[in-house]
Structure formats: structure tokens, C-alpha cells
Design an enzyme around this catalytic site. Structure first.
Site, PDB file in Angstrom:
ATOM      1  N   GLY A   1       0.485  -1.076  -0.358  1.00 62.63           N
ATOM      2  CA  GLY A   1       0.448  -0.174  -0.082  1.00 62.63           C
ATOM      3  C   GLY A   1       0.683   1.200  -0.285  1.00 62.63           C
ATOM      4  O   GLY A   1       0.002   2.297  -0.016  1.00 62.63           O
ATOM      5  N   ALA A   2       2.113   0.857   0.070  1.00 62.35           N
ATOM      6  CA  ALA A   2       3.145   3.034  -0.020  1.00 62.35           C
ATOM      7  C   ALA A   2       2.993   3.394  -1.163  1.00 62.35           C
ATOM      8  O   ALA A   2       3.126   4.469  -1.043  1.00 62.35           O
ATOM      9  CB  ALA A   2       5.007   1.931   0.529  1.00 62.35           C
ATOM     10  N   GLY A   3       2.143   2.578  -2.569  1.00 60.61           N
ATOM     11  CA  GLY A   3       2.647   3.372  -3.439  1.00 60.61           C
ATOM     12  C   GLY A   3       3.039   2.444  -4.424  1.00 60.61           C
ATOM     13  O   GLY A   3       3.508   3.288  -5.863  1.00 60.61           O
TER      14      GLY A   3
ATOM     15  N   SER B   1       9.929  -6.568  -1.848  1.00 64.42           N
ATOM     16  CA  SER B   1      11.572  -7.583  -1.310  1.00 64.42           C
ATOM     17  C   SER B   1      11.603  -6.896  -0.229  1.00 64.42           C
ATOM     18  O   SER B   1      12.255  -5.506   0.062  1.00 64.42           O
ATOM     19  CB  SER B   1      11.724  -6.781  -2.699  1.00 64.42           C
ATOM     20  OG  SER B   1      11.395  -5.364  -3.459  1.00 64.42           O
TER      21      SER B   1
ATOM     22  N   SER C   1       3.009   0.238  -6.803  1.00 65.32           N
ATOM     23  CA  SER C   1       2.293  -0.076  -7.709  1.00 65.32           C
ATOM     24  C   SER C   1       1.879   1.268  -9.246  1.00 65.32           C
ATOM     25  O   SER C   1       2.282   1.800  -9.765  1.00 65.32           O
ATOM     26  CB  SER C   1       1.380  -0.813  -7.801  1.00 65.32           C
ATOM     27  OG  SER C   1       1.239  -2.309  -7.501  1.00 65.32           O
TER      28      SER C   1
END
Ligand SMILES: Nc1ncnc2c1ncn2[C@@H]1O[C@H](COP(=O)(O)OP(=O)(O)O)[C@@H](O)[C@H]1O
Ligand SMILES: [Mg+2]
Length: 183
Positions: free
Chosen positions: A15-17, A86, A19
């Protein structure tokens, strides 16, 4: 833009961004005439890494597979954008060394903002103790210590984050400017 390939590896929590940034970055690079591929963690796990789970061993295998494909593409002139959590530093370093032309981008975001966003409804479950192996809550995340680029999706727009990555790409493509030519 020169014809060399490059792997741009986005690491960060769910959800950090990653994609979102990968998609806009790909558009910007395509506009500049680059050949671009995105290797997105969610998509990779449904094909290239289908069957792998979330143990450290399986996560490392997943990253090695992504790194293997990224290397093949990079050496053929493609700009590869990897968007995958990762979580483990050592295997990130391993793929960086194999690929060579590589930018590590740390997509940062505080956990409380991620829990508010809860794009997939998983933080709520993980924080309630109902989800094992959820990175950042019930599984480790080893943040990069010296990423090539650091972006923060709680403090920047997607455009701003992508602009930072593009600057780093341009710096890589201009070694003479980066090192200076007259000592
Ligand atoms: N500055 C920003 N950069 C990237 N995503 C952002 C930003 N601000 C808000 N968001 C939102 O955060 C969410 C990030 O989701 P996603 O890109 O799927 O994350 P990831 O791929 O890291 O799991 C999206 O809903 C996106 O719209
Ligand atoms: Mg994603």
C-alpha cells in the site's frame, strides 16, 4: 535518453504506492521513447512465482526470479520497473549486483497512514492479529539504508515521487556530469 537498459526497483510496504508510482513512471519513460516493462509483485505471484508462499525462503526465491527476468530485459535495453515489497536487504543487494544498472527506490509511508489507507483491507486484519506473515506488522521489513532514491507517499504526490526517480535516471545516464571531467 540513451539506449542502455536499467532496472528501477521499488521496495516498500504493501500500500505504500509502488504499483501506482510504477504505472506513472512507465508512462513518463514511454513518452521519452524508452522500452519499458513493469514486473509487479502481485502479478508475478500469479504466474512466474505461482505456488510460492511468504516464508523468508519463498520471498527470497520470488525476488531472485524477478531479478533474473529483470536482468535479461535490462541487458537488452529495456527499462524494467519492479514493484515488489522485497522485504529482505540481502537478496535486494544480490539482484542489484547481478544486474549492475540498477536504482533502488525506497517507497516510504508511515504505518499509520497505510493502516488508514488499507487498500486491500489487510492492515486491519494484520493489526488485529489475524494475519501471519504480513510485512511490516507480523513479518519483517528491512528498509534500505542507502537507497538511490527515497520517496514518501504520505508527503508527496505521485507526480513528485516520479519526478525524483526521473532525476536519478537522468543522473545515471550522464556519468561525465556526475563525476566531473576536470578533476
Ligand atoms: N503520493 C502517492 N504515491 C503513491 N500512491 C499514493 C500516493 N498518495 C496516495 N496514494 C494511494 O496509495 C495507494 C497505493 O497503493 P499501491 O500503489 O497499490 O501500493 P503498493 O503497490 O505499494 O502495494 C493507492 O490507492 C494510491 O492512490
Ligand atoms: Mg502493488
Amino acid at each position: 535518453m540513451n539506449d542502455d537498459g536499467l532496472t528501477i526497483w521499488l521496495t516498500g510496504l504493501s500500500g505504500a504506492g509502488k504499483s501506482t508510482i510504477a504505472t506513472l513512471l512507465a508512462s513518463r519513460l514511454i513518452e521519452r521513447g524508452a522500452a519499458v516493462e513493469i514486473l509487479d509483485g502481485d502479478e508475478v505471484r500469479t504466474n512466474l512465482s505461482a505456488g510460492l508462499g511468504f516464508s523468508k525462503e519463498d520471498r527470497d526465491t520470488n525476488i531472485r526470479r524477478i531479478g533474473y527476468v529483470a536482468n535479461l530485459l535490462t541487458r537488452n535495453g529495456v527499462h524494467v520497473i519492479v514493484a515488489a515489497i522485497s522485504p529482505y536487504r540481502a537478496v535486494r543487494e544480490e539482484v542489484r549486483e547481478k544486474i549492475g544498472r540498477f536504482l533502488e527506490v525506497y517507497v516510504e509511508c508511515p504505518i499509520d497512514v497505510l493502516a488508514d489507507r488499507d487498500v486491500k483491507g489487510l492492515y486491519r486484519k494484520a493489526l488485529a492479529g489475524q494475519l501471519d506473515h504480513f510485512t511490516g506488522v507480523s513479518d519483517p521489513y528491512e528498509a534500505p539504508q542507502r537507497p538511490d532514491v527515497r520517496v514518501n507517499s504520505s508527503a508527496e504526490t505521485v507526480e513528485e515521487s516520479v519526478a525524483k526517480v526521473l532525476i536519478a535516471i537522468d543522473d545515471l545516464g550522464q556519468p561525465d556530469l556526475a563525476t566531473g571531467t576536470d578533476g
